[in-house]
Design an enzyme around this catalytic site. Sequence first.
Site, PDB file in Angstrom:
ATOM      1  CB  SER A  70      -0.906   0.013   1.229  1.00  0.00           C
ATOM      2  OG  SER A  70      -1.662  -1.172   1.304  1.00  0.00           O
TER       3      SER A  70
HETATM    4  N1  SAH Z   1      -0.997  -4.227   3.823  1.00  0.00           N
HETATM    5  C1  SAH Z   1      -0.447  -4.932   2.714  1.00  0.00           C
HETATM    6  C2  SAH Z   1      -1.389  -4.796   1.534  1.00  0.00           C
HETATM    7  C3  SAH Z   1      -1.261  -5.897   0.573  1.00  0.00           C
HETATM    8  S1  SAH Z   1      -2.462  -5.859  -0.735  1.00  0.00           S
HETATM    9  C4  SAH Z   1       0.922  -4.391   2.379  1.00  0.00           C
HETATM   10  O1  SAH Z   1       1.185  -3.236   2.701  1.00  0.00           O
HETATM   11  O2  SAH Z   1       1.724  -5.117   1.803  1.00  0.00           O
HETATM   12  C5  SAH Z   1      -3.803  -6.741   0.013  1.00  0.00           C
HETATM   13  C6  SAH Z   1      -3.546  -8.159   0.403  1.00  0.00           C
HETATM   14  O3  SAH Z   1      -4.800  -8.722   0.803  1.00  0.00           O
HETATM   15  C7  SAH Z   1      -3.024  -9.067  -0.717  1.00  0.00           C
HETATM   16  O4  SAH Z   1      -1.821  -9.658  -0.306  1.00  0.00           O
HETATM   17  C8  SAH Z   1      -4.131 -10.111  -0.896  1.00  0.00           C
HETATM   18  O5  SAH Z   1      -3.659 -11.398  -1.216  1.00  0.00           O
HETATM   19  C9  SAH Z   1      -4.787 -10.094   0.477  1.00  0.00           C
HETATM   20  N2  SAH Z   1      -6.157 -10.610   0.531  1.00  0.00           N
HETATM   21  C10 SAH Z   1      -7.176 -10.424  -0.356  1.00  0.00           C
HETATM   22  N3  SAH Z   1      -8.278 -11.085   0.050  1.00  0.00           N
HETATM   23  C11 SAH Z   1      -7.959 -11.698   1.225  1.00  0.00           C
HETATM   24  C12 SAH Z   1      -8.659 -12.542   2.143  1.00  0.00           C
HETATM   25  N4  SAH Z   1      -9.930 -12.913   1.944  1.00  0.00           N
HETATM   26  N5  SAH Z   1      -8.012 -12.972   3.244  1.00  0.00           N
HETATM   27  C13 SAH Z   1      -6.714 -12.627   3.486  1.00  0.00           C
HETATM   28  N6  SAH Z   1      -5.995 -11.856   2.658  1.00  0.00           N
HETATM   29  C14 SAH Z   1      -6.604 -11.389   1.540  1.00  0.00           C
END
Ligand code: SAH
Length: 221
Positions: A70
């Site tokens: 993010s």
């Molecule tokens: N806070 C993280 C954001 C990653 S993007 C960072 O700064 O790196 C969002 C993440 O949510 C992705 O890795 C995706 O795989 C995950 N995601 C999407 N749906 C999900 C679910 N149902 N349960 C757990 N993770 C999920």
Amino acid sequence: MSEAALAGIGMTSRRTRLRLQAQLQAAGIDHPKVLGLLRDMPRHLFVDTALASRAYDDVALPIGYGQTISRPSVVARMSQALLADGEPARVLEIGTGCGYQTAILSQLAGEVCSIERIEPLYRQARDRLVRMRFAGIRLHHGDGTLGWPQALDFDAILLTAAPVEVPPALLAQLAPGGRLIAPVHEGGAAQRLRKLVRTPQGYEYHDLGEVNFVPLLEGTQ
Ligand code: SAH
């Protein structure tokens, strides 16, 4: 990882960090602890070395598997909203990704539980956070729409991926007085960041502006 990589040659310069801090302030972040944490967090260690030179720009960057780390200003906005009602004892994060926001949260809460649905990302984040010696973090590979596997009450729940509707299992794990912060689809492509506060009468809703997150998906991979 070598000592040099950990130290982040060229990435830890004061000028680079202060430039990020200025970008965050321009984006409306004014919480001193949040600003300090984002400024000092070695974000280049959460992305591929080929992207390290862009790690202190206020941009989302790819982390593989179609996912992104993010934007710092969005992580800051969510963290600031989380702290508006005091420091939470226990936080649940849905979407560990590379573990960047997890690391920030671990400095703002007593305990952070975080769920990631993509196994290789979960493993990489786990190894990275251990190597960087972050404490008070519990990670789980699973579907976050189902909530934390052991029923716990959370003072705060944060979604870093956008659902069409907030999953009921997550609302069920929100402690009385707790807040849930999530990007929610408005129909079409538009997303708004919402804060829900659990009150004795139901839920209080606050709008925190437009955002752009990857979708929250069911199941694991
Ligand atoms: N806070 C993280 C954001 C990653 S993007 C960072 O700064 O790196 C969002 C993440 O949510 C992705 O890795 C995706 O795989 C995950 N995601 C999407 N749906 C999900 C679910 N149902 N349960 C757990 N993770 C999920």
